[in-house]
Design an enzyme around this catalytic site. Structure first.
Site, short mmCIF file in Angstrom:
data_model
loop_
_atom_site.label_atom_id
_atom_site.label_comp_id
_atom_site.label_asym_id
_atom_site.label_seq_id
_atom_site.Cartn_x
_atom_site.Cartn_y
_atom_site.Cartn_z
N LYS A 41 36.72 32.94 37.79
CA LYS A 41 35.37 33.51 37.76
C LYS A 41 35.37 34.88 37.09
O LYS A 41 34.49 35.21 36.29
CB LYS A 41 34.81 33.60 39.19
CG LYS A 41 34.51 32.22 39.79
CD LYS A 41 34.20 32.23 41.28
CE LYS A 41 34.09 30.79 41.78
NZ LYS A 41 33.81 30.66 43.22
N ASP A 66 25.68 31.85 44.20
CA ASP A 66 26.31 30.58 44.60
C ASP A 66 25.25 29.55 44.99
O ASP A 66 25.54 28.36 45.07
CB ASP A 66 27.22 30.81 45.82
CG ASP A 66 28.69 30.79 45.47
OD1 ASP A 66 29.06 30.16 44.46
OD2 ASP A 66 29.48 31.40 46.22
N GLN A 79 33.98 34.21 48.47
CA GLN A 79 34.76 33.00 48.25
C GLN A 79 35.08 32.31 49.58
O GLN A 79 35.52 32.95 50.53
CB GLN A 79 36.05 33.33 47.47
CG GLN A 79 36.86 32.12 47.05
CD GLN A 79 36.17 31.25 46.01
OE1 GLN A 79 35.30 31.69 45.28
NE2 GLN A 79 36.55 29.98 45.94
N1 GUN Z 1 35.10 27.69 47.50
C1 GUN Z 1 35.19 26.56 46.78
N2 GUN Z 1 34.16 26.47 45.90
C2 GUN Z 1 33.40 27.56 46.09
C3 GUN Z 1 32.20 28.05 45.48
O1 GUN Z 1 31.60 27.42 44.60
N3 GUN Z 1 31.73 29.24 45.95
C4 GUN Z 1 32.36 29.93 46.94
N4 GUN Z 1 31.81 31.08 47.34
N5 GUN Z 1 33.47 29.50 47.52
C5 GUN Z 1 33.99 28.34 47.10
#
Ligand code: GUN
Length: 293
Positions: free
Chosen positions: A52, A119, A96
């Site tokens: 990211k 998200d 996350q």
């Molecule tokens: N953990 C696995 N996929 C994601 C996601 O798309 N966003 C977040 N915040 N955590 C994750």
């Protein structure tokens, strides 16, 4: 049969966003800024978050990574979320997941300001999406919608069978594809572990979205000729011949299903590469106040 190339599409979208950021910079505007909170040192989470942050760099966004050890208290984490909610420079942020067991993920999620919830996990954004209001849409469903749009796949009047009813993929996909719009206007059936006659149901589908997390679940005899198949599965299975010792397997038995399809997403290289790009799309939308004015 045509492959839906998520890697290529993702590159194209990122190039378009990078050009937009250049234009914002040239006009003296504020550079979009994504922040991420990462708790602990889980290998999967580390690699997601690093992807990211790299994507931000690629498109010219500012990014911030805030790290905590596993023993961070819930209060400390919530205070950081509130701080980011109020930080005028941050356009969007993510926490996350998963979080350590002593932290209530729902509480953390609900503390995020929906206007910065890139998200798309906050109940306000899920609710807004469901009733067709502008909303941040979570990464995987948004990535799939983008692929359908860019490959000009007709969904209007089609029968879509979504296999899987998770909050992050199956349910939002069923909502988005049944809504007015393009892609959209489909007749959607949501199938799950209690669905009867799943094979017959899938055989009646013009489009199958497989999101159950069971490798090779959708077989050749479940798919009609000319169907579009979107494979959301990303199960890591042990593999002797890879450096990592595992490889990604989709929910679709590709070799059997692909020859019958008009379009299919491969695993890897289909839906997966679009997910981080979706987060970048949402951060730009947030910076441009496209969802909440
Ligand atoms: N953990 C696995 N996929 C994601 C996601 O798309 N966003 C977040 N915040 N955590 C994750």
């Amino acid at each position: 049969m045509q492959l839906i190339d998520g890697k290529l599409t993702s590159k194209e979208v990122r190039k378009e966003i990078a050009a937009e950021v250049e234009a914002i910079k040239a006009a003296g505007g504020k550079i979009p800024h994504l922040a991420a909170i990462l708790v602990g040192h889980d290998g999967g989470s580390e690699s997601y978050v690093s992807g990211k942050m790299k994507a931000c760099e690629e498109v010219g966004f500012k990014s911030s990574l805030i790290r905590y050890d596993d023993d961070v208290t819930e209060e400390e984490l919530l205070n950081k979320v509130k701080e980011l909610n109020n930080d005028q420079d941050v356009d969007g942020f993510i926490v996350q997941l998963p979080l350590p067991k002593h932290i209530d993920e729902e509480k953390v999620n609900e503390t995020i300001d929906p206007r910065k919830d890139v998200d798309g996990f906050h109940p306000v954004n899920v609710g807004r999406m469901t009733i067709g209001m502008p909303a941040f849409i979570s990464a995987t469903p948004q990535g799939i919608m983008e692929l359908l749009k860019r490959y000009k796949i007709e969904t209007s009047g089609k029968h879509v069978v979504v296999v899987g009813r998770s909050n992050i993929v199956g349910r939002p996909m069923s909502v988005l594809l049944s809504q007015k719009g393009n892609p959209g206007n489909a007749t959607v059936t949501v199938a799950h572990s209690r669905t009867a006659n799943l094979k017959e149901l899938c055989l009646s589908a013009d489009i199958i979205v497989a999101a159950i997390g069971s490798p090779g679940f959708v077989k050749g005899d479940m798919v009609k000729e000319g169907a579009v198949v979107i494979d959301v599965g990303t199960t890591r299975v042990p593999a002797m011949d890879t450096k990592s010792g595992w490889r990604l397997k989709g929910d679709v038995l590709f070799d059997e299903v692909a020859p019958k399809c008009s379009y299919i997403t491969p695993v890897p290289g289909g839906v997966g590469p679009m997910t981080i790009t979706s987060l970048i799309i949402n951060t730009l939308k947030s910076a441009k106040k496209e969802i909440y004015s």
